[in-house]
Design an enzyme around this catalytic site. Structure first.
Site, PDB file in Angstrom:
ATOM      1  N   ARG A  50      23.160  39.868  39.451  1.00 58.41           N
ATOM      2  CA  ARG A  50      24.261  41.001  39.477  1.00 58.41           C
ATOM      3  C   ARG A  50      23.648  41.787  38.334  1.00 58.41           C
ATOM      4  NH1 ARG A  50      30.009  39.448  36.835  1.00 58.41           N
ATOM      5  NH2 ARG A  50      28.794  39.318  34.993  1.00 58.41           N
ATOM      6  N   LYS A 149      28.082  46.522  36.580  1.00 60.34           N
ATOM      7  CA  LYS A 149      28.322  46.179  35.465  1.00 60.34           C
ATOM      8  C   LYS A 149      27.486  47.295  34.324  1.00 60.34           C
ATOM      9  CE  LYS A 149      28.998  42.022  32.525  1.00 60.34           C
ATOM     10  NZ  LYS A 149      30.643  42.885  31.704  1.00 60.34           N
ATOM     11  N   GLU A 182      41.930  43.982  37.801  1.00 58.82           N
ATOM     12  CA  GLU A 182      41.482  42.746  36.739  1.00 58.82           C
ATOM     13  C   GLU A 182      41.878  43.226  35.450  1.00 58.82           C
ATOM     14  OE1 GLU A 182      37.024  43.120  36.438  1.00 58.82           O
ATOM     15  OE2 GLU A 182      37.376  45.339  36.967  1.00 58.82           O
TER      16      GLU A 182
HETATM   17  N1  PMP Z   1      35.808  42.106  34.644  1.00 62.26           N
HETATM   18  C1  PMP Z   1      35.273  42.833  33.651  1.00 62.26           C
HETATM   19  C2  PMP Z   1      35.692  44.348  33.469  1.00 62.26           C
HETATM   20  C3  PMP Z   1      34.424  42.264  32.867  1.00 62.26           C
HETATM   21  O1  PMP Z   1      34.017  42.908  31.841  1.00 62.26           O
HETATM   22  C4  PMP Z   1      33.866  40.818  32.985  1.00 62.26           C
HETATM   23  C5  PMP Z   1      33.172  40.064  31.943  1.00 62.26           C
HETATM   24  N2  PMP Z   1      31.845  40.074  32.327  1.00 62.26           N
HETATM   25  C6  PMP Z   1      34.471  40.099  34.089  1.00 62.26           C
HETATM   26  C7  PMP Z   1      35.451  40.709  34.874  1.00 62.26           C
HETATM   27  C8  PMP Z   1      34.306  38.710  34.257  1.00 62.26           C
HETATM   28  O2  PMP Z   1      32.895  38.599  34.536  1.00 62.26           O
HETATM   29  P1  PMP Z   1      31.977  37.171  34.379  1.00 62.26           P
HETATM   30  O3  PMP Z   1      32.862  35.848  34.639  1.00 62.26           O
HETATM   31  O4  PMP Z   1      30.770  37.260  35.199  1.00 62.26           O
HETATM   32  O5  PMP Z   1      31.883  37.178  32.946  1.00 62.26           O
END
Ligand code: PMP
Length: 289
Positions: A50, A149, A182
């Protein structure tokens, strides 16, 4: 604390970046948050994939292979003697001038921090989180894909500020079409009549924990539907949960003052949490070989 910075392992006090770094001046960069449990890094390769996909989308050449990045990550953990930690990988556009043009930045800045870390939400894993749906919308995918990200987290921070003012533990974002996107730092799942629902990944970050939960649901034989959700689906859910590397699997028991289901963490959440912790404690890339 030892920090990896541009090929060196330095004491925290000596790990410094320039005020001309475009990560700082413009939020121009990408990052990952990864967890180590019990001497293993959980889903390291998925996080690296990612990171490199985020970098590719913003046309940022990391200048290291994924293997080199994996080794730098593991070595940072070893130098800190960390078996359980939260790891932050950051790649910025690097040092440039005061203009925003990335062409002025000749090489990226790469750093890795490993910090001891416990359960982010403390007793809320038992009690459940209070969530607030916020008025600010998730960045539109057409403007800045939430799948990247990036170091530019202001959209998320604005949501968190609104939730803080309204007394929430977490914010729930909608997208510009009015669909649930989210949380400010986690993905969201809704359980209704034994089926798990979660929004498709156009309007949210493709969470690694989200992916793990989808795997768990399949292993447990719980049906899953990826579909657009609205206010109604949140308020009328039997259970709601949020997932993330930092948050892990956390129940949401109140949304905008509405009690979700019984107002207590429900049976599906409990099953998912147990399955998640059995995966985190037994899977991953060994730190100390
Ligand atoms: N959405 C956002 C905006 C985030 O910052 C995160 C944390 N990384 C997630 C979802 C969850 O992603 P992950 O399970 O890969 O940590």
């Amino acid at each position: 604390m030892i920090i990896y910075l541009d090929g060196e392992f330095l004491p925290k006090e000596e790990a410094k970046v320039s005020v001309f770094d475009h990560g700082l001046l413009y939020g121009d960069g990408v990052f990952e948050g990864i967890r180590a449990y019990n001497g293993r890094v959980f889903r390291l390769h998925e996080h690296l994939d990612r990171l490199y996909d985020s970098a590719k989308t913003i046309d940022l050449d990391i200048g290291m292979t994924k293997e080199e990045m994996a080794e730098a990550t593991l070595e940072t953990l070893r130098r800190n003697d960390h078996r359980d930690a939260y790891i932050r990988l950051v790649v910025t556009r690097g040092v440039g001038d005061l203009g925003l043009d990335p062409l002025k930045c000749s090489k990226p800045t790469v750093f890795i921090i490993s910090a001891p870390w416990g359960a982010m939400y403390g007793d809320l894993y038992e009690k459940g989180l209070k969530a607030i749906t916020v008025s600010i919308r998730r960045n539109a995918a057409e403007a800045l894909p939430p799948n990247v990200k990036s170091l530019n987290y202001l959209n998320n921070i604005m949501a968190k500020i609104e939730a803080n003012y309204k007394g929430g533990d977490e914010a729930i974002f909608f997208d510009t079409n009015g669909y649930v996107a989210e949380g400010s730092g986690d993905n969201i799942f809704v359980v209704k009549n034994g089926t798990i629902f979660t929004p498709p990944t156009m309007n949210n970050l493709r969470g690694i924990t989200r992916m793990v939960l989808l795997e768990i649901a399949e292993e447990l034989g719980i049906p899953v539907k990826e579909q657009n959700l609205g206010f109604f689906d949140l308020y009328t859910a039997d259970e709601v949960l949020v997932t993330g590397t930092a948050a892990e699997v956390a129940p949401v028991t109140l949304i905008d003052g509405r009690k979700i289901g019984t107002g207590k963490p429900g049976p599906v959440i409990k099953q998912m949490t147990a399955a998640f912790s059995s995966k985190t404690s037994s899977e991953g890339t060994e730190i100390f070989k």
